[in-house]
Design a protein around this motif. Structure first.
Motif, mmCIF file in Angstrom:
data_model
loop_
_atom_site.group_PDB
_atom_site.id
_atom_site.type_symbol
_atom_site.label_atom_id
_atom_site.label_comp_id
_atom_site.label_asym_id
_atom_site.label_seq_id
_atom_site.Cartn_x
_atom_site.Cartn_y
_atom_site.Cartn_z
ATOM 1 N N ALA A 79 -1.482 13.026 -3.832
ATOM 2 C CA ALA A 79 -2.666 12.162 -3.882
ATOM 3 C C ALA A 79 -2.495 11.081 -4.944
ATOM 4 N N ALA A 80 -1.920 11.438 -6.089
ATOM 5 C CA ALA A 80 -1.690 10.448 -7.150
ATOM 6 C C ALA A 80 -0.683 9.397 -6.695
ATOM 7 N N TYR A 81 0.331 9.833 -5.971
ATOM 8 C CA TYR A 81 1.311 8.867 -5.468
ATOM 9 C C TYR A 81 0.668 7.899 -4.475
ATOM 10 N N CYS A 82 -0.185 8.405 -3.612
ATOM 11 C CA CYS A 82 -0.892 7.533 -2.671
ATOM 12 C C CYS A 82 -1.716 6.481 -3.417
ATOM 13 N N ARG A 83 -2.357 6.885 -4.498
ATOM 14 C CA ARG A 83 -3.142 5.928 -5.284
ATOM 15 C C ARG A 83 -2.233 4.887 -5.941
ATOM 16 N N THR A 84 -1.052 5.317 -6.375
ATOM 17 C CA THR A 84 -0.096 4.373 -6.959
ATOM 18 C C THR A 84 0.295 3.313 -5.943
ATOM 19 N N VAL A 85 0.607 3.753 -4.737
ATOM 20 C CA VAL A 85 0.988 2.811 -3.679
ATOM 21 C C VAL A 85 -0.169 1.883 -3.340
ATOM 22 N N ASN A 86 -1.362 2.452 -3.204
ATOM 23 C CA ASN A 86 -2.525 1.658 -2.827
ATOM 24 C C ASN A 86 -2.889 0.621 -3.878
ATOM 25 N N GLY A 87 -2.602 0.900 -5.143
ATOM 26 C CA GLY A 87 -2.909 -0.040 -6.207
ATOM 27 C C GLY A 87 -1.810 -1.041 -6.507
ATOM 28 N N TRP A 88 -0.684 -0.927 -5.839
ATOM 29 C CA TRP A 88 0.457 -1.822 -6.031
ATOM 30 C C TRP A 88 0.057 -3.240 -5.644
ATOM 31 N N GLY A 89 0.362 -4.224 -6.477
ATOM 32 C CA GLY A 89 -0.046 -5.605 -6.231
ATOM 33 C C GLY A 89 0.293 -6.123 -4.836
ATOM 34 N N PRO A 90 1.556 -6.038 -4.395
ATOM 35 C CA PRO A 90 1.886 -6.493 -3.043
ATOM 36 C C PRO A 90 1.127 -5.736 -1.956
ATOM 37 N N MET A 91 0.896 -4.444 -2.175
ATOM 38 C CA MET A 91 0.149 -3.672 -1.186
ATOM 39 C C MET A 91 -1.288 -4.158 -1.094
ATOM 40 N N ARG A 92 -1.906 -4.473 -2.222
ATOM 41 C CA ARG A 92 -3.279 -4.989 -2.203
ATOM 42 C C ARG A 92 -3.334 -6.338 -1.491
ATOM 43 N N GLU A 93 -2.327 -7.166 -1.711
ATOM 44 C CA GLU A 93 -2.282 -8.465 -1.041
ATOM 45 C C GLU A 93 -2.203 -8.285 0.478
ATOM 46 N N TRP A 94 -1.348 -7.368 0.925
ATOM 47 C CA TRP A 94 -1.203 -7.104 2.362
ATOM 48 C C TRP A 94 -2.511 -6.566 2.948
ATOM 49 N N ILE A 95 -3.137 -5.631 2.241
ATOM 50 C CA ILE A 95 -4.389 -5.040 2.727
ATOM 51 C C ILE A 95 -5.474 -6.102 2.853
ATOM 52 N N ASP A 96 -5.573 -6.990 1.874
ATOM 53 C CA ASP A 96 -6.571 -8.061 1.945
ATOM 54 C C ASP A 96 -6.339 -8.935 3.174
ATOM 55 N N ASP A 97 -5.078 -9.260 3.459
ATOM 56 C CA ASP A 97 -4.766 -10.048 4.655
ATOM 57 C C ASP A 97 -5.110 -9.271 5.924
ATOM 58 N N ALA A 98 -4.812 -7.970 5.917
ATOM 59 C CA ALA A 98 -5.096 -7.146 7.093
ATOM 60 C C ALA A 98 -6.583 -7.099 7.393
ATOM 61 N N ARG A 99 -7.401 -7.029 6.363
ATOM 62 C CA ARG A 99 -8.845 -6.935 6.574
ATOM 63 C C ARG A 99 -9.441 -8.240 7.086
ATOM 64 N N ARG A 100 -8.731 -9.346 6.869
ATOM 65 C CA ARG A 100 -9.195 -10.632 7.407
ATOM 66 C C ARG A 100 -8.681 -10.891 8.819
ATOM 67 N N GLU A 101 -7.846 -10.026 9.300
ATOM 68 C CA GLU A 101 -7.233 -10.226 10.618
ATOM 69 C C GLU A 101 -8.252 -9.945 11.729
ATOM 70 N N PRO A 102 -8.305 -10.775 12.773
ATOM 71 C CA PRO A 102 -9.245 -10.524 13.875
ATOM 72 C C PRO A 102 -8.933 -9.208 14.582
ATOM 73 N N ASP A 103 -9.972 -8.559 15.076
ATOM 74 C CA ASP A 103 -9.800 -7.335 15.864
ATOM 75 C C ASP A 103 -9.531 -7.733 17.302
ATOM 76 N N GLU A 104 -8.240 -7.810 17.653
ATOM 77 C CA GLU A 104 -7.884 -8.297 18.977
ATOM 78 C C GLU A 104 -7.201 -7.255 19.845
ATOM 79 N N VAL A 105 -6.834 -6.115 19.282
ATOM 80 C CA VAL A 105 -6.121 -5.111 20.058
ATOM 81 C C VAL A 105 -7.135 -4.085 20.546
ATOM 82 N N GLU A 106 -7.731 -4.355 21.700
ATOM 83 C CA GLU A 106 -8.863 -3.550 22.165
ATOM 84 C C GLU A 106 -8.484 -2.085 22.370
#
Length: 218
Positions: free
Chosen positions: A185-212
């Protein structure tokens, strides 16, 4: 460093695209992102877990066209050995290659039972029993690496190829609230808090929901 082009699929759903992108960030390679349309038949099949795609991720750089995440990792390591994509120690480097290869070629039950979806969080999710051996094996790999090299990353103080390869798995575990040991669980939090990972997640959340079809599955 020279500017390169990285062909990508959905940032929300494509774990392979994430791996390739993280590898480029680890190498310090400046890239131009080239997204593939979600209605491309081959791309759609990959997102729906029907077949792998040879289209993504694909790195185009100084005349080379490199697809497959581990091929991209090796290419970048050859060009930028000082970036530390792999550990400096020979034994640790071999270990890193081994665990990276295992996630690259295995864990098919986990992939199908827990598809990557960075926009959602489940408080409880029924995990397919066939995926549990995969989860147990991944936790064993993580625990061994973290104990052996001291963490917080799998091979010590800095992220390596192995962390880029396992990053989508860590995010899957968070998405579906998979019960884990405190170490995992601690390792998952490390990955989730990684700067590049946060950047990718932010982009993913702005992505349109197109895959029905994928939205229907969730």
């Amino acid at each position: 460093m020279a500017v390169a082009e990285l062909t990508l699929s959905s940032k929300n759903y494509s774990s392979w695209s994430l791996r390739g992108w993280l590898l480029c960030r680890l190498a310090g390679l400046t890239i131009t992102e080239r997204p593939i349309a979600l209605d491309d038949p081959e791309n759609r099949a990959e997102l729906l877990l029907l077949s792998p795609s040879v289209l993504v991720p694909r790195l185009t750089h100084e005349g080379a066209s490199v697809w497959d995440t581990l091929a991209i990792a090796e290419y970048l390591h050859e060009l930028y050995p000082q970036a530390g994509l792999y550990p400096a120690d020979r034994i640790a480097r071999a270990h890193c290659r081994s665990v990276s290869g295992e996630i690259h070629s295995g864990f098919s039950n986990l992939r199908s039972a827990l598809p990557m979806n960075l926009k959602v969080r489940h408080d409880k999710f029924p995990v397919f029993p066939g995926a549990r051996p995969d989860i147990e094996r991944i936790e064993a790999l993580w625990t061994d690496c973290l104990d052996r090299y001291g963490g917080p990353w799998l091979f010590g103080q800095k992220p390596t190829v192995a962390d880029a390869m396992f990053a989508p798995v860590a995010e899957r575990f968070l998405t579906y609230a998979v019960p884990l040991s405190p170490v995992s669980a601690a390792y998952c939090r490390t990955v989730n808090g990684w700067g590049p990972m946060r950047e990718w997640i932010d982009d993913a959340r702005r992505e349109p929901d197109e895959v029905e079809e994928l939205e229907y599955e969730f």
